[in-house]
Design a protein around this motif. Sequence first.
Motif, PDB file in Angstrom:
ATOM      1  N   LEU A 201       0.821  -1.209   0.000  1.00 11.53           N
ATOM      2  CA  LEU A 201       0.000   0.000   0.000  1.00 11.53           C
ATOM      3  C   LEU A 201       0.856   1.261   0.000  1.00 11.53           C
ATOM      4  O   LEU A 201       0.589   2.207  -0.758  1.00 11.53           O
ATOM      5  CB  LEU A 201      -0.919   0.009   1.231  1.00 11.53           C
ATOM      6  N   GLU A 202       1.856   1.276   0.844  1.00  2.59           N
ATOM      7  CA  GLU A 202       2.640   2.494   1.028  1.00  2.59           C
ATOM      8  C   GLU A 202       3.651   2.728  -0.088  1.00  2.59           C
ATOM      9  O   GLU A 202       3.929   3.881  -0.445  1.00  2.59           O
ATOM     10  CB  GLU A 202       3.368   2.447   2.380  1.00  2.59           C
ATOM     11  N   THR A 203       4.200   1.670  -0.651  1.00  5.53           N
ATOM     12  CA  THR A 203       5.244   1.851  -1.663  1.00  5.53           C
ATOM     13  C   THR A 203       4.722   1.859  -3.094  1.00  5.53           C
ATOM     14  O   THR A 203       5.361   2.426  -3.986  1.00  5.53           O
ATOM     15  CB  THR A 203       6.314   0.746  -1.549  1.00  5.53           C
ATOM     16  N   VAL A 204       3.571   1.252  -3.319  1.00  9.82           N
ATOM     17  CA  VAL A 204       3.039   1.155  -4.684  1.00  9.82           C
ATOM     18  C   VAL A 204       1.724   1.913  -4.840  1.00  9.82           C
ATOM     19  O   VAL A 204       1.625   2.846  -5.650  1.00  9.82           O
ATOM     20  CB  VAL A 204       2.849  -0.327  -5.100  1.00  9.82           C
ATOM     21  N   VAL A 205       0.722   1.528  -4.071  1.00  8.40           N
ATOM     22  CA  VAL A 205      -0.614   2.106  -4.243  1.00  8.40           C
ATOM     23  C   VAL A 205      -0.621   3.603  -3.945  1.00  8.40           C
ATOM     24  O   VAL A 205      -1.209   4.400  -4.686  1.00  8.40           O
ATOM     25  CB  VAL A 205      -1.635   1.376  -3.347  1.00  8.40           C
ATOM     26  N   ARG A 206       0.031   3.992  -2.882  1.00  8.69           N
ATOM     27  CA  ARG A 206       0.025   5.398  -2.467  1.00  8.69           C
ATOM     28  C   ARG A 206       0.603   6.320  -3.535  1.00  8.69           C
ATOM     29  O   ARG A 206       0.158   7.470  -3.697  1.00  8.69           O
ATOM     30  CB  ARG A 206       0.813   5.542  -1.168  1.00  8.69           C
ATOM     31  N   GLU A 207       1.593   5.841  -4.279  1.00  9.56           N
ATOM     32  CA  GLU A 207       2.278   6.678  -5.257  1.00  9.56           C
ATOM     33  C   GLU A 207       1.674   6.610  -6.654  1.00  9.56           C
ATOM     34  O   GLU A 207       2.117   7.320  -7.554  1.00  9.56           O
ATOM     35  CB  GLU A 207       3.756   6.244  -5.341  1.00  9.56           C
ATOM     36  N   ARG A 208       0.660   5.799  -6.839  1.00 12.42           N
ATOM     37  CA  ARG A 208       0.138   5.579  -8.194  1.00 12.42           C
ATOM     38  C   ARG A 208      -0.921   6.620  -8.544  1.00 12.42           C
ATOM     39  O   ARG A 208      -1.857   6.858  -7.783  1.00 12.42           O
ATOM     40  CB  ARG A 208      -0.449   4.162  -8.282  1.00 12.42           C
ATOM     41  N   ASP A 209      -0.777   7.234  -9.707  1.00 11.73           N
ATOM     42  CA  ASP A 209      -1.730   8.249 -10.153  1.00 11.73           C
ATOM     43  C   ASP A 209      -3.123   7.648 -10.334  1.00 11.73           C
ATOM     44  O   ASP A 209      -3.270   6.564 -10.911  1.00 11.73           O
ATOM     45  CB  ASP A 209      -1.277   8.857 -11.491  1.00 11.73           C
ATOM     46  N   GLY A 210      -4.117   8.376  -9.848  1.00 12.60           N
ATOM     47  CA  GLY A 210      -5.498   7.951 -10.010  1.00 12.60           C
ATOM     48  C   GLY A 210      -5.956   6.898  -9.026  1.00 12.60           C
ATOM     49  O   GLY A 210      -7.085   6.405  -9.126  1.00 12.60           O
ATOM     50  N   TRP A 211      -5.098   6.550  -8.063  1.00  8.17           N
ATOM     51  CA  TRP A 211      -5.439   5.493  -7.102  1.00  8.17           C
ATOM     52  C   TRP A 211      -5.645   6.044  -5.698  1.00  8.17           C
ATOM     53  O   TRP A 211      -5.669   5.277  -4.737  1.00  8.17           O
ATOM     54  CB  TRP A 211      -4.334   4.430  -7.087  1.00  8.17           C
ATOM     55  N   LYS A 212      -5.798   7.359  -5.539  1.00  7.48           N
ATOM     56  CA  LYS A 212      -5.901   7.929  -4.195  1.00  7.48           C
ATOM     57  C   LYS A 212      -7.135   7.428  -3.447  1.00  7.48           C
ATOM     58  O   LYS A 212      -7.071   7.113  -2.257  1.00  7.48           O
ATOM     59  CB  LYS A 212      -5.904   9.459  -4.274  1.00  7.48           C
ATOM     60  N   ASP A 213      -8.282   7.365  -4.141  1.00 10.69           N
ATOM     61  CA  ASP A 213      -9.506   6.866  -3.488  1.00 10.69           C
ATOM     62  C   ASP A 213      -9.330   5.413  -3.063  1.00 10.69           C
ATOM     63  O   ASP A 213      -9.791   5.004  -1.993  1.00 10.69           O
ATOM     64  CB  ASP A 213     -10.705   7.000  -4.431  1.00 10.69           C
ATOM     65  N   PHE A 214      -8.686   4.634  -3.905  1.00 10.26           N
ATOM     66  CA  PHE A 214      -8.461   3.232  -3.575  1.00 10.26           C
ATOM     67  C   PHE A 214      -7.514   3.113  -2.382  1.00 10.26           C
ATOM     68  O   PHE A 214      -7.735   2.300  -1.477  1.00 10.26           O
ATOM     69  CB  PHE A 214      -7.876   2.508  -4.796  1.00 10.26           C
ATOM     70  N   TYR A 215      -6.480   3.929  -2.367  1.00 11.33           N
ATOM     71  CA  TYR A 215      -5.530   3.917  -1.244  1.00 11.33           C
ATOM     72  C   TYR A 215      -6.247   4.232   0.068  1.00 11.33           C
ATOM     73  O   TYR A 215      -6.056   3.555   1.067  1.00 11.33           O
ATOM     74  CB  TYR A 215      -4.403   4.909  -1.509  1.00 11.33           C
ATOM     75  N   ARG A 216      -7.076   5.289   0.048  1.00 11.96           N
ATOM     76  CA  ARG A 216      -7.789   5.690   1.268  1.00 11.96           C
ATOM     77  C   ARG A 216      -8.742   4.596   1.727  1.00 11.96           C
ATOM     78  O   ARG A 216      -8.850   4.299   2.932  1.00 11.96           O
ATOM     79  CB  ARG A 216      -8.552   6.996   1.036  1.00 11.96           C
ATOM     80  N   ALA A 217      -9.432   3.955   0.771  1.00 11.32           N
ATOM     81  CA  ALA A 217     -10.381   2.902   1.133  1.00 11.32           C
ATOM     82  C   ALA A 217      -9.653   1.716   1.746  1.00 11.32           C
ATOM     83  O   ALA A 217     -10.103   1.119   2.743  1.00 11.32           O
ATOM     84  CB  ALA A 217     -11.164   2.458  -0.096  1.00 11.32           C
ATOM     85  N   CYS A 218      -8.503   1.366   1.192  1.00 14.79           N
ATOM     86  CA  CYS A 218      -7.723   0.239   1.708  1.00 14.79           C
ATOM     87  C   CYS A 218      -7.135   0.564   3.072  1.00 14.79           C
ATOM     88  O   CYS A 218      -7.092  -0.294   3.972  1.00 14.79           O
ATOM     89  CB  CYS A 218      -6.613  -0.147   0.735  1.00 14.79           C
ATOM     90  N   ARG A 219      -6.672   1.790   3.250  1.00 17.49           N
ATOM     91  CA  ARG A 219      -6.151   2.186   4.557  1.00 17.49           C
ATOM     92  C   ARG A 219      -7.240   2.139   5.627  1.00 17.49           C
ATOM     93  O   ARG A 219      -7.001   1.708   6.765  1.00 17.49           O
ATOM     94  CB  ARG A 219      -5.594   3.612   4.474  1.00 17.49           C
ATOM     95  N   GLU A 220      -8.445   2.524   5.229  1.00 19.96           N
ATOM     96  CA  GLU A 220      -9.564   2.538   6.186  1.00 19.96           C
ATOM     97  C   GLU A 220      -9.908   1.137   6.663  1.00 19.96           C
ATOM     98  O   GLU A 220     -10.098   0.905   7.855  1.00 19.96           O
ATOM     99  CB  GLU A 220     -10.791   3.178   5.530  1.00 19.96           C
ATOM    100  N   VAL A 221      -9.979   0.173   5.749  1.00 21.54           N
ATOM    101  CA  VAL A 221     -10.345  -1.191   6.163  1.00 21.54           C
ATOM    102  C   VAL A 221      -9.187  -1.917   6.794  1.00 21.54           C
ATOM    103  O   VAL A 221      -9.378  -2.907   7.509  1.00 21.54           O
ATOM    104  CB  VAL A 221     -10.893  -2.013   4.971  1.00 21.54           C
ATOM    105  N   SER A 222      -7.943  -1.452   6.553  1.00 19.91           N
ATOM    106  CA  SER A 222      -6.771  -2.117   7.086  1.00 19.91           C
ATOM    107  C   SER A 222      -6.419  -1.666   8.498  1.00 19.91           C
ATOM    108  O   SER A 222      -5.658  -2.326   9.197  1.00 19.91           O
ATOM    109  CB  SER A 222      -5.545  -1.896   6.182  1.00 19.91           C
ATOM    110  N   SER A 223      -6.956  -0.519   8.889  1.00 19.22           N
ATOM    111  CA  SER A 223      -6.584   0.046  10.194  1.00 19.22           C
ATOM    112  C   SER A 223      -7.299  -0.684  11.330  1.00 19.22           C
ATOM    113  O   SER A 223      -8.336  -1.285  11.140  1.00 19.22           O
ATOM    114  CB  SER A 223      -6.926   1.533  10.235  1.00 19.22           C
TER     115      SER A 223
END
Length: 371
Positions: free
Chosen positions: A349-371
Amino acid sequence: MTVHETAEGAVAAEALRPHAEHAFAGELAALAAVDDRPRPARWRLSPWAVVTYLQGGTLPDGTVITPKYVGPRRIVEVAVTTLATDRALLLLGVPGTAKTWLSEHLAAAVSGDSTLLVQGTAGTPEESVRYGWNYARLLAEGPSREALVPSPVMRAMERGMTARVEELTRMPADVQDGLITILSEKTLPVPELGEEVQAVPGFNLIATANDRDRGVNELSSALRRRFNTVVLPLPATAEAEVDIVARRVDQIGRALALPAVPTGAEEIRRVVTVFRELRDGITTDGRTKVKSPSGTLSTAEAISVVTGGLALAAHFGDGVLRPGDVAAGILGAVVRDPAADRVVWQEYLETVVRERDGWKDFYRACREVSS
């Protein structure tokens, strides 16, 4: 047509997951109508028509045959050709490579019946591949043909049809070996009656086995020699895998009255991308190596994640598949080992998803369910 047959047809039409021969009855009938090529004994279609049914195509009358298996045509041709000989077919592959799906559709196209099935488990008894007894009749009348309960394999032998054995390597070794005489001699002895059942032309057997479960009950060399093994690969490209997931989700979604797949095309591609990168241990651009989790992250699991996300979108959203609908499903597929896999997922999540263009909503959703 009898009342019983009419009722059976109605039930099949309303089934949550109809057998292949019912779900695609129209396509099978259309193929049979134009199929003028030689057919092996008791086959409903010629080998050419069976391959067309599985791979898809357009018939001379304009009928479109939808693809059932998206993969190399040569693999399908080898599988069908094997069934046209006296060699049994073993479909081997990692989880999620459509072994069961292909097995079912092969049996439906060849024999018109995919239900002669033995499900392999650690508790599968020998009677499942040979025969059992109606003990009430056995005690009352003694051993007789009427008291004998044939297995799906025995019924296939008697009718010249295709039997299926799922998860062959999960069955106990002695149960596996019960197939040796059947496959080599095409005969099933019934010593209690002093007779035997001989297979009639058209009989064959399709077995499936999981690459990763070879250590459960590995096949003996004697039994393995009775099979022609066809290894089913994972989808070669992301486009192929996206196509497979979209097709299956669309089929499942129609049965469940879920939103149409086009509303979730972007998320399907995202799920497939995540699964492929974690599975391969490298990002799609080849620039970043990532750790792989303990799970298989198969195409079948991607289908499950997307289907679950569509259900969430339909019942608790606006019907459009969004990152928040698939995030929890991805987490459940990736994190099988709570300790090791969670670290792998967080790093990805932190090294790939977070830095990928257009994936911010996906990153936030994954962080929310992972916390």
